[in-house]
Design a protein around this motif. Structure first.
Motif, PDB file in Angstrom:
ATOM      1  N   LEU A 181    -139.783 -65.575 -12.009  1.00 47.38           N
ATOM      2  CA  LEU A 181    -139.772 -65.983 -13.412  1.00 47.38           C
ATOM      3  C   LEU A 181    -141.031 -66.756 -13.781  1.00 47.38           C
ATOM      4  CD1 LEU A 181    -136.049 -66.991 -14.032  1.00 47.38           C
ATOM      5  CD2 LEU A 181    -137.208 -64.850 -14.581  1.00 47.38           C
ATOM      6  N   ASP A 182    -141.534 -67.574 -12.878  1.00 43.01           N
ATOM      7  CA  ASP A 182    -142.782 -68.305 -13.151  1.00 43.01           C
ATOM      8  C   ASP A 182    -143.929 -67.335 -13.405  1.00 43.01           C
ATOM      9  OD1 ASP A 182    -141.550 -70.740 -12.893  1.00 43.01           O
ATOM     10  OD2 ASP A 182    -142.306 -71.164 -10.878  1.00 43.01           O
ATOM     11  N   PHE A 183    -144.036 -66.323 -12.549  1.00 46.11           N
ATOM     12  CA  PHE A 183    -145.091 -65.320 -12.719  1.00 46.11           C
ATOM     13  C   PHE A 183    -144.921 -64.609 -14.054  1.00 46.11           C
ATOM     14  CE2 PHE A 183    -146.275 -60.839 -12.380  1.00 46.11           C
ATOM     15  CZ  PHE A 183    -147.632 -60.943 -12.097  1.00 46.11           C
ATOM     16  N   LYS A 184    -143.700 -64.205 -14.361  1.00 45.40           N
ATOM     17  CA  LYS A 184    -143.465 -63.464 -15.597  1.00 45.40           C
ATOM     18  C   LYS A 184    -143.801 -64.297 -16.825  1.00 45.40           C
ATOM     19  CE  LYS A 184    -139.206 -62.011 -16.658  1.00 45.40           C
ATOM     20  NZ  LYS A 184    -138.103 -61.032 -16.737  1.00 45.40           N
ATOM     21  N   GLN A 185    -143.352 -65.544 -16.858  1.00 45.68           N
ATOM     22  CA  GLN A 185    -143.612 -66.376 -18.033  1.00 45.68           C
ATOM     23  C   GLN A 185    -145.099 -66.663 -18.197  1.00 45.68           C
ATOM     24  OE1 GLN A 185    -140.147 -65.717 -19.108  1.00 45.68           O
ATOM     25  NE2 GLN A 185    -141.261 -67.176 -20.386  1.00 45.68           N
ATOM     26  N   THR A 186    -145.821 -66.800 -17.072  1.00 48.93           N
ATOM     27  CA  THR A 186    -147.263 -67.033 -17.152  1.00 48.93           C
ATOM     28  C   THR A 186    -147.976 -65.849 -17.781  1.00 48.93           C
ATOM     29  OG1 THR A 186    -147.255 -68.498 -15.222  1.00 48.93           O
ATOM     30  CG2 THR A 186    -149.352 -67.465 -15.804  1.00 48.93           C
ATOM     31  N   VAL A 187    -147.637 -64.643 -17.331  1.00 47.45           N
ATOM     32  CA  VAL A 187    -148.277 -63.438 -17.878  1.00 47.45           C
ATOM     33  C   VAL A 187    -147.902 -63.241 -19.344  1.00 47.45           C
ATOM     34  CG1 VAL A 187    -148.435 -60.929 -17.699  1.00 47.45           C
ATOM     35  CG2 VAL A 187    -148.448 -62.332 -15.626  1.00 47.45           C
ATOM     36  N   LEU A 188    -146.649 -63.443 -19.684  1.00 43.25           N
ATOM     37  CA  LEU A 188    -146.227 -63.277 -21.071  1.00 43.25           C
ATOM     38  C   LEU A 188    -146.938 -64.265 -21.987  1.00 43.25           C
ATOM     39  CD1 LEU A 188    -142.391 -62.666 -20.631  1.00 43.25           C
ATOM     40  CD2 LEU A 188    -144.106 -61.013 -21.378  1.00 43.25           C
ATOM     41  N   ALA A 189    -147.131 -65.489 -21.517  1.00 38.69           N
ATOM     42  CA  ALA A 189    -147.864 -66.473 -22.315  1.00 38.69           C
ATOM     43  C   ALA A 189    -149.308 -66.027 -22.516  1.00 38.69           C
ATOM     44  CB  ALA A 189    -147.806 -67.843 -21.641  1.00 38.69           C
ATOM     45  N   GLN A 190    -149.914 -65.499 -21.465  1.00 32.27           N
ATOM     46  CA  GLN A 190    -151.287 -64.999 -21.581  1.00 32.27           C
ATOM     47  C   GLN A 190    -151.386 -63.835 -22.553  1.00 32.27           C
ATOM     48  OE1 GLN A 190    -152.078 -64.109 -17.463  1.00 32.27           O
ATOM     49  NE2 GLN A 190    -152.669 -66.211 -16.963  1.00 32.27           N
ATOM     50  N   GLU A 191    -150.337 -63.042 -22.649  1.00 35.18           N
ATOM     51  CA  GLU A 191    -150.314 -61.895 -23.549  1.00 35.18           C
ATOM     52  C   GLU A 191    -149.903 -62.275 -24.970  1.00 35.18           C
ATOM     53  OE1 GLU A 191    -151.058 -58.506 -22.768  1.00 35.18           O
ATOM     54  OE2 GLU A 191    -151.983 -59.569 -21.072  1.00 35.18           O
ATOM     55  N   GLY A 192    -149.556 -63.544 -25.180  1.00 37.98           N
ATOM     56  CA  GLY A 192    -149.132 -63.991 -26.505  1.00 37.98           C
ATOM     57  C   GLY A 192    -147.772 -63.458 -26.915  1.00 37.98           C
ATOM     58  N   ALA A 193    -146.917 -63.160 -25.945  1.00 40.43           N
ATOM     59  CA  ALA A 193    -145.603 -62.584 -26.225  1.00 40.43           C
ATOM     60  C   ALA A 193    -144.647 -63.639 -26.771  1.00 40.43           C
ATOM     61  CB  ALA A 193    -145.027 -61.970 -24.958  1.00 40.43           C
ATOM     62  N   ARG A 194    -143.795 -63.209 -27.688  1.00 42.10           N
ATOM     63  CA  ARG A 194    -142.771 -64.073 -28.252  1.00 42.10           C
ATOM     64  C   ARG A 194    -141.434 -63.337 -28.213  1.00 42.10           C
ATOM     65  NH1 ARG A 194    -146.348 -66.931 -27.609  1.00 42.10           N
ATOM     66  NH2 ARG A 194    -147.402 -68.386 -29.024  1.00 42.10           N
ATOM     67  N   PRO A 195    -140.364 -64.013 -27.753  1.00 44.00           N
ATOM     68  CA  PRO A 195    -139.067 -63.331 -27.704  1.00 44.00           C
ATOM     69  C   PRO A 195    -138.529 -63.060 -29.104  1.00 44.00           C
ATOM     70  CG  PRO A 195    -138.820 -65.655 -27.160  1.00 44.00           C
ATOM     71  CD  PRO A 195    -140.295 -65.397 -27.249  1.00 44.00           C
ATOM     72  N   ASP A 196    -137.729 -62.002 -29.223  1.00 48.87           N
ATOM     73  CA  ASP A 196    -137.139 -61.625 -30.505  1.00 48.87           C
ATOM     74  C   ASP A 196    -135.749 -62.233 -30.681  1.00 48.87           C
ATOM     75  OD1 ASP A 196    -137.502 -59.971 -32.934  1.00 48.87           O
ATOM     76  OD2 ASP A 196    -135.679 -58.970 -32.194  1.00 48.87           O
ATOM     77  N   CYS A 197    -135.360 -63.096 -29.740  1.00 47.36           N
ATOM     78  CA  CYS A 197    -134.079 -63.778 -29.822  1.00 47.36           C
ATOM     79  C   CYS A 197    -134.257 -65.147 -29.161  1.00 47.36           C
ATOM     80  CB  CYS A 197    -132.983 -62.980 -29.113  1.00 47.36           C
ATOM     81  SG  CYS A 197    -133.319 -62.691 -27.347  1.00 47.36           S
ATOM     82  N   ARG A 198    -133.239 -65.967 -29.262  1.00 46.09           N
ATOM     83  CA  ARG A 198    -133.273 -67.241 -28.542  1.00 46.09           C
ATOM     84  C   ARG A 198    -133.122 -66.934 -27.054  1.00 46.09           C
ATOM     85  NH1 ARG A 198    -128.912 -72.194 -29.050  1.00 46.09           N
ATOM     86  NH2 ARG A 198    -130.076 -73.727 -27.801  1.00 46.09           N
TER      87      ARG A 198
ATOM     88  N   ARG B  50    -142.231 -48.623 -15.703  1.00 44.09           N
ATOM     89  CA  ARG B  50    -142.077 -48.792 -17.152  1.00 44.09           C
ATOM     90  C   ARG B  50    -143.410 -48.635 -17.873  1.00 44.09           C
ATOM     91  NH1 ARG B  50    -138.127 -52.743 -15.658  1.00 44.09           N
ATOM     92  NH2 ARG B  50    -139.702 -54.366 -15.725  1.00 44.09           N
ATOM     93  N   ALA B  51    -144.500 -49.031 -17.214  1.00 48.15           N
ATOM     94  CA  ALA B  51    -145.822 -48.830 -17.812  1.00 48.15           C
ATOM     95  C   ALA B  51    -146.119 -47.344 -17.960  1.00 48.15           C
ATOM     96  CB  ALA B  51    -146.897 -49.507 -16.961  1.00 48.15           C
ATOM     97  N   VAL B  52    -145.813 -46.566 -16.913  1.00 53.02           N
ATOM     98  CA  VAL B  52    -146.026 -45.117 -16.974  1.00 53.02           C
ATOM     99  C   VAL B  52    -145.175 -44.511 -18.078  1.00 53.02           C
ATOM    100  CG1 VAL B  52    -145.723 -42.949 -15.740  1.00 53.02           C
ATOM    101  CG2 VAL B  52    -146.698 -44.919 -14.554  1.00 53.02           C
ATOM    102  N   GLU B  53    -143.906 -44.898 -18.149  1.00 56.47           N
ATOM    103  CA  GLU B  53    -143.014 -44.358 -19.179  1.00 56.47           C
ATOM    104  C   GLU B  53    -143.532 -44.693 -20.580  1.00 56.47           C
ATOM    105  OE1 GLU B  53    -140.028 -42.336 -20.999  1.00 56.47           O
ATOM    106  OE2 GLU B  53    -140.403 -42.370 -18.840  1.00 56.47           O
ATOM    107  N   THR B  54    -143.983 -45.918 -20.772  1.00 52.19           N
ATOM    108  CA  THR B  54    -144.489 -46.345 -22.078  1.00 52.19           C
ATOM    109  C   THR B  54    -145.683 -45.507 -22.518  1.00 52.19           C
ATOM    110  OG1 THR B  54    -143.679 -48.608 -21.756  1.00 52.19           O
ATOM    111  CG2 THR B  54    -145.480 -48.321 -23.334  1.00 52.19           C
TER     112      THR B  54
ATOM    113  N   ASP C 190    -142.560 -50.698 -23.490  1.00 56.99           N
ATOM    114  CA  ASP C 190    -142.728 -51.997 -22.841  1.00 56.99           C
ATOM    115  C   ASP C 190    -144.221 -52.335 -22.846  1.00 56.99           C
ATOM    116  OD1 ASP C 190    -142.891 -54.253 -21.283  1.00 56.99           O
ATOM    117  OD2 ASP C 190    -141.474 -53.535 -19.771  1.00 56.99           O
ATOM    118  N   PRO C 191    -144.692 -53.081 -23.842  1.00 60.99           N
ATOM    119  CA  PRO C 191    -146.131 -53.358 -23.963  1.00 60.99           C
ATOM    120  C   PRO C 191    -146.664 -54.338 -22.931  1.00 60.99           C
ATOM    121  CG  PRO C 191    -144.915 -54.560 -25.645  1.00 60.99           C
ATOM    122  CD  PRO C 191    -143.919 -53.672 -24.945  1.00 60.99           C
TER     123      PRO C 191
END
Length: 292
Positions: free
Chosen positions: A130-147, A24-28, A37-38
């Motif tokens: 999921l733990d790994f994913k949420q940790t990285v997303l938090a570091q990237e300052g990501a916020r979901p666009d839905c609940r 997905r990184a390559v495609e982006t 997919d940022p």
């Protein structure tokens, strides 16, 4: 793979999630990208992996030998991601506001797609993934666009109870996604998966599935097998044995209306023909079903 085996992002099926994130990184990074997919590259950079996954089209072109199969697979991953993005958003825009992502891996659809107001998403996967994913997303300052609610659970276990405990409402129509999941489930777990999806789905619910015909025969393809080895993926160890009932038969028996198209058809619809195609593409189907 034994029933009690767990995995993180650099072991077992988790390695495939990392490889798909790299795709997905390559495609982006492509000028004609089908998705955006940022966060995909951040996952790969943060993982303690010894595999040098390419993250840009330029890095991908530098690869040779068995890894050329990875270049072919990247082309398919872009198409696959876009196909299921469109399906999920289409359902949400038509009023199906409860979304369940089964074995979500390192995908970030709750964060990277623009969801209609009122959308509620759940994503199910192994706790360590999921733990790994949420940790990285938090570091990237990501916020979901839905609940959005992560549900850490093994899909070979009682995932339905975990989903219910997380706030899922079976009385509401739901759009389900099983992308890159079925080959890693034992046949009995696959049957239970669709039985539970049916039980939890109100009228008007929908499901999209990536389905591979004759999964076991893929292991006889030396290019696919050797290409996986180059990327640190032991495919024979990840794909369970056993006879499987066809997906069309399973869905029909449950009363779902369905249609399917080949990976090649999906690619042509998006102006990205798979030529040359990865070895498995000939057997990949994108299945879309609705509960009347």
């Amino acid at each position: 793979m034994t029933a009690d085996q767990q995995w993180d992002i650099v072991s077992g099926v988790g390695v495939t999630a990392l490889a798909v994130a790299a795709g997905r990184a390559v495609e982006t990074a492509r000028p004609d990208a089908l998705i955006d997919d940022p966060y995909a590259a951040a996952f790969v950079r943060a993982a303690p992996s010894t595999v040098p996954f390419p993250l840009t089209p330029e890095e991908l072109r530098e690869r040779s030998g068995p890894e050329e199969q990875w270049a072919l697979m990247n082309a398919y991953l872009g198409v696959r991601s876009r196909v299921f993005d469109d399906f999920l958003l289409g359902a949400a825009r038509e009023g199906v506001h409860q979304v369940v992502l089964l074995a979500s891996g390192l995908d970030t659809r709750p964060y990277r797609l623009e969801w209609p107001e009122g959308t509620r998403s759940f994503e199910l996967d192994q706790p360590l993934v999921l733990d790994f994913k949420q940790t990285v997303l938090a570091q990237e300052g990501a916020r979901p666009d839905c609940r959005h609610t992560p549900v850490p659970v093994d899909l070979r276990e009682d995932w339905a109870t975990a989903l219910d405990s997380a706030g899922f409402q079976a009385s509401r129509p739901t759009v389900w996604l099983a992308e890159g999941l079925l080959p890693y489930l034992p046949p009995d777990a696959e049957e239970r998966l669709f039985t539970e999806i049916d039980r939890l789905s109100a009228a008007g619910s929908r499901v999209a599935v990536e389905y591979i015909l004759d999964v076991g025969t893929e292991l006889s393809d030396s290019l696919l097998r050797d290409g996986g080895s180059e990327l640190g993926i032991d495919l024979p160890a990840l794909l369970p044995d056993g006879e499987r009932r066809g997906l069309a038969e399973q869905l029909s028996a449950l009363g779902w209306e369905y249609e399917s198209r080949s990976a090649h058809e999906s690619a042509r619809l998006h102006g990205r023909p798979l030529d040359p195609a990865p070895p498995a593409a000939e057997k990949v189907r994108h299945v879309f079903a609705r509960r009347p």
